[in-house]
Design an enzyme around this catalytic site. Structure first.
Site, PDB file in Angstrom:
ATOM      1  N   SER A  67     -13.271  -7.364 -21.749  1.00  0.00           N
ATOM      2  CA  SER A  67     -12.172  -7.552 -22.718  1.00  0.00           C
ATOM      3  C   SER A  67     -11.976  -6.383 -23.671  1.00  0.00           C
ATOM      4  O   SER A  67     -10.954  -6.332 -24.366  1.00  0.00           O
ATOM      5  CB  SER A  67     -12.394  -8.823 -23.530  1.00  0.00           C
ATOM      6  OG  SER A  67     -11.917  -9.926 -22.829  1.00  0.00           O
ATOM      7  N   LYS A  70      -8.853  -4.557 -23.331  1.00  0.00           N
ATOM      8  CA  LYS A  70      -7.599  -5.117 -23.872  1.00  0.00           C
ATOM      9  C   LYS A  70      -7.065  -4.254 -25.024  1.00  0.00           C
ATOM     10  O   LYS A  70      -5.872  -4.262 -25.312  1.00  0.00           O
ATOM     11  CB  LYS A  70      -7.812  -6.579 -24.291  1.00  0.00           C
ATOM     12  CG  LYS A  70      -8.082  -7.478 -23.061  1.00  0.00           C
ATOM     13  CD  LYS A  70      -8.466  -8.899 -23.401  1.00  0.00           C
ATOM     14  CE  LYS A  70      -8.517  -9.763 -22.147  1.00  0.00           C
ATOM     15  NZ  LYS A  70      -9.676 -10.485 -21.836  1.00  0.00           N
ATOM     16  N   TYR A 197      -4.982  -6.351 -14.154  1.00  0.00           N
ATOM     17  CA  TYR A 197      -5.869  -6.918 -15.188  1.00  0.00           C
ATOM     18  C   TYR A 197      -7.339  -6.803 -14.761  1.00  0.00           C
ATOM     19  O   TYR A 197      -8.195  -6.355 -15.538  1.00  0.00           O
ATOM     20  CB  TYR A 197      -5.474  -8.388 -15.444  1.00  0.00           C
ATOM     21  CG  TYR A 197      -6.428  -9.108 -16.352  1.00  0.00           C
ATOM     22  CD1 TYR A 197      -6.381  -8.926 -17.735  1.00  0.00           C
ATOM     23  CD2 TYR A 197      -7.414  -9.949 -15.841  1.00  0.00           C
ATOM     24  CE1 TYR A 197      -7.289  -9.566 -18.573  1.00  0.00           C
ATOM     25  CE2 TYR A 197      -8.320 -10.593 -16.664  1.00  0.00           C
ATOM     26  CZ  TYR A 197      -8.256 -10.394 -18.029  1.00  0.00           C
ATOM     27  OH  TYR A 197      -9.165 -11.021 -18.853  1.00  0.00           O
ATOM     28  N   TYR A 248     -12.419 -13.054 -30.268  1.00  0.00           N
ATOM     29  CA  TYR A 248     -11.957 -14.375 -29.813  1.00  0.00           C
ATOM     30  C   TYR A 248     -12.058 -15.380 -30.950  1.00  0.00           C
ATOM     31  O   TYR A 248     -11.715 -15.077 -32.096  1.00  0.00           O
ATOM     32  CB  TYR A 248     -12.768 -14.875 -28.599  1.00  0.00           C
ATOM     33  CG  TYR A 248     -13.192 -13.820 -27.614  1.00  0.00           C
ATOM     34  CD1 TYR A 248     -12.242 -13.108 -26.892  1.00  0.00           C
ATOM     35  CD2 TYR A 248     -14.527 -13.532 -27.380  1.00  0.00           C
ATOM     36  CE1 TYR A 248     -12.630 -12.148 -25.970  1.00  0.00           C
ATOM     37  CE2 TYR A 248     -14.922 -12.584 -26.461  1.00  0.00           C
ATOM     38  CZ  TYR A 248     -13.963 -11.897 -25.764  1.00  0.00           C
ATOM     39  OH  TYR A 248     -14.348 -10.951 -24.859  1.00  0.00           O
ATOM     40  N   VAL A 266     -17.187  -9.623 -22.466  1.00  0.00           N
ATOM     41  CA  VAL A 266     -18.310 -10.383 -21.911  1.00  0.00           C
ATOM     42  C   VAL A 266     -19.340  -9.492 -21.201  1.00  0.00           C
ATOM     43  O   VAL A 266     -20.351  -9.976 -20.711  1.00  0.00           O
ATOM     44  CB  VAL A 266     -17.871 -11.535 -20.970  1.00  0.00           C
ATOM     45  CG1 VAL A 266     -17.165 -12.625 -21.743  1.00  0.00           C
ATOM     46  CG2 VAL A 266     -17.015 -11.028 -19.820  1.00  0.00           C
TER      47      VAL A 266
HETATM   48  N1  GLN Z   1     -12.825 -10.050 -17.185  1.00  0.00           N
HETATM   49  C1  GLN Z   1     -13.097 -11.109 -18.095  1.00  0.00           C
HETATM   50  C2  GLN Z   1     -12.233 -12.307 -17.775  1.00  0.00           C
HETATM   51  O1  GLN Z   1     -11.087 -12.148 -17.519  1.00  0.00           O
HETATM   52  C3  GLN Z   1     -12.859 -10.626 -19.476  1.00  0.00           C
HETATM   53  C4  GLN Z   1     -13.142 -11.671 -20.487  1.00  0.00           C
HETATM   54  C5  GLN Z   1     -13.920 -11.190 -21.644  1.00  0.00           C
HETATM   55  O2  GLN Z   1     -14.505 -10.098 -21.699  1.00  0.00           O
HETATM   56  N2  GLN Z   1     -13.994 -12.073 -22.600  1.00  0.00           N
HETATM   57  O3  GLN Z   1     -12.643 -13.428 -17.777  1.00  0.00           O
END
Ligand code: GLN
Length: 312
Positions: A67, A70, A197, A248, A266
């Site tokens: 993430s 992003k 993505y 988050y 994550v």
């Molecule tokens: N690639 C992970 C997903 O789409 C990214 C989520 C994350 O880092 N929180 O679930």
């Protein structure tokens, strides 16, 4: 730089203290390649706006940005399409639900709450994929590499194994994308949007790279070598959203404990920016129940206090 006095000693101390302070956190098990990562890895890097960089721990270790990507995809989309077009597709409000939740999409608004949860990042990816087609990932890698101060012959790249692992266990993301396609929130094809993505989540970097990206943001969008990579308008948007939505549904607690604009993934990484001063990144794979690095948050809290990164 005066404030980098004794920084190596500070980072070494944080590494020793926090490497094993993972409080029973777990690596991300829903992506098989991430579940197998060594939970004992730890690294922390700090890079000044002038490009002085220091690290401790396993700072050569590459990990997928997850993430954290992003931030890069949002910056790329803002630069390419402008804020008006991007924020027609995605909101700018924090989300109290988990990062991959579908609930709010159905009950509150048609568009995702913000670009740092999965649904929002998928709509940002779809904008980019629709515009650039098969060239999209190379363009994003080029941009990410510039932000990270990588040399042209040493650009960031996608880890294909992680990408495949992620794509094969992504029912949640397919569900989100199909749902948004059904409501018209996602106009490009589900497959192409998700392909991009997943690739962006699988871009590999280390904490040195991420601290350079943080430093570029901290420097108002100028890279350490003085090249304008991101406009100031985009930097303001990134700082605002990283402050309110970067961890988050743990963003509020992070604001209290650390008090800096940041983005987690994550993978166990966190990218942090201290406007006008530096970029910091930490990596420790075990996560809390919200998907944020346990030791990473603790180490950043300690550094924020010690270096008065909140200004006080
Ligand atoms: N690639 C992970 C997903 O789409 C990214 C989520 C994350 O880092 N929180 O679930």
């Amino acid at each position: 730089m005066k404030e980098f006095k004794n920084i190596r000693e500070k980072l070494d101390r944080l590494e020793k203290t926090y490497r094993s302070m993972t409080d029973g956190g777990k690596t991300a098990s829903y992506i098989p390649e991430l579940a197998d990562v060594n939970p004992r890895l730890f690294s922390i890097s700090a890079t000044s706006v002038g490009g002085e960089s220091f690290s401790s721990g396993d700072s050569d270790t590459l990990f997928s940005m997850q993430s954290i990507s992003k931030v890069v995809s949002l910056a790329f989309a803002l630069e390419r399409f402008g804020a008006e077009r991007v924020f027609k597709k995605v909101g700018m409000e924090p989300c109290a639900e988990p990062f991959n939740s579908i609930m709010k999409l159905e009950i509150s608004s048609n568009i995702p709450l913000n670009p740092f949860i999965n649904s929002g990042a998928i709509t940002v990816a779809s904008l980019i994929a629709e515009d650039l087609g098969g060239d999209a990932i190379d363009a994003v890698l080029e941009f990410a590499s510039l932000c990270a101060g990588r040399r042209p012959e040493n650009k960031l790249s996608v880890n294909e194994k992680i990408r495949e692992s992620e794509a094969s266990t992504a029912d949640r993301n397919w569900a989100l994308a199909y749902f948004m396609h059904s409501t018209g929130a996602l106009t490009h094809t589900v497959k192409d949007s998700l392909d991009l993505y997943f690739s962006m989540c699988s871009i590999e970097a280390n904490t040195v790279d991420l601290s350079f990206i943080g430093a570029t943001i901290a420097n108002g969008g100028l890279s350490a070598s003085g090249v304008r990579v991101i406009s100031l308008d985009t930097v303001y948007i990134l700082i605002g959203l990283m402050s309110t939505c970067g961890l988050y549904n743990g963003s509020g607690e992070f604001a209290v404990r650390v008090g800096l604009p940041a983005k987690s993934g994550v993978c166990g990484g966190i990218l942090c920016t201290v406007p006008g001063r530096m970029g910091i990144s930490v990596f420790s794979p075990p996560l809390d129940e919200r998907g944020n690095s346990v030791a990473g948050v603790k180490a950043l809290g300690a550094l924020s206090r010690e270096m008065k990164l909140r200004g006080l």
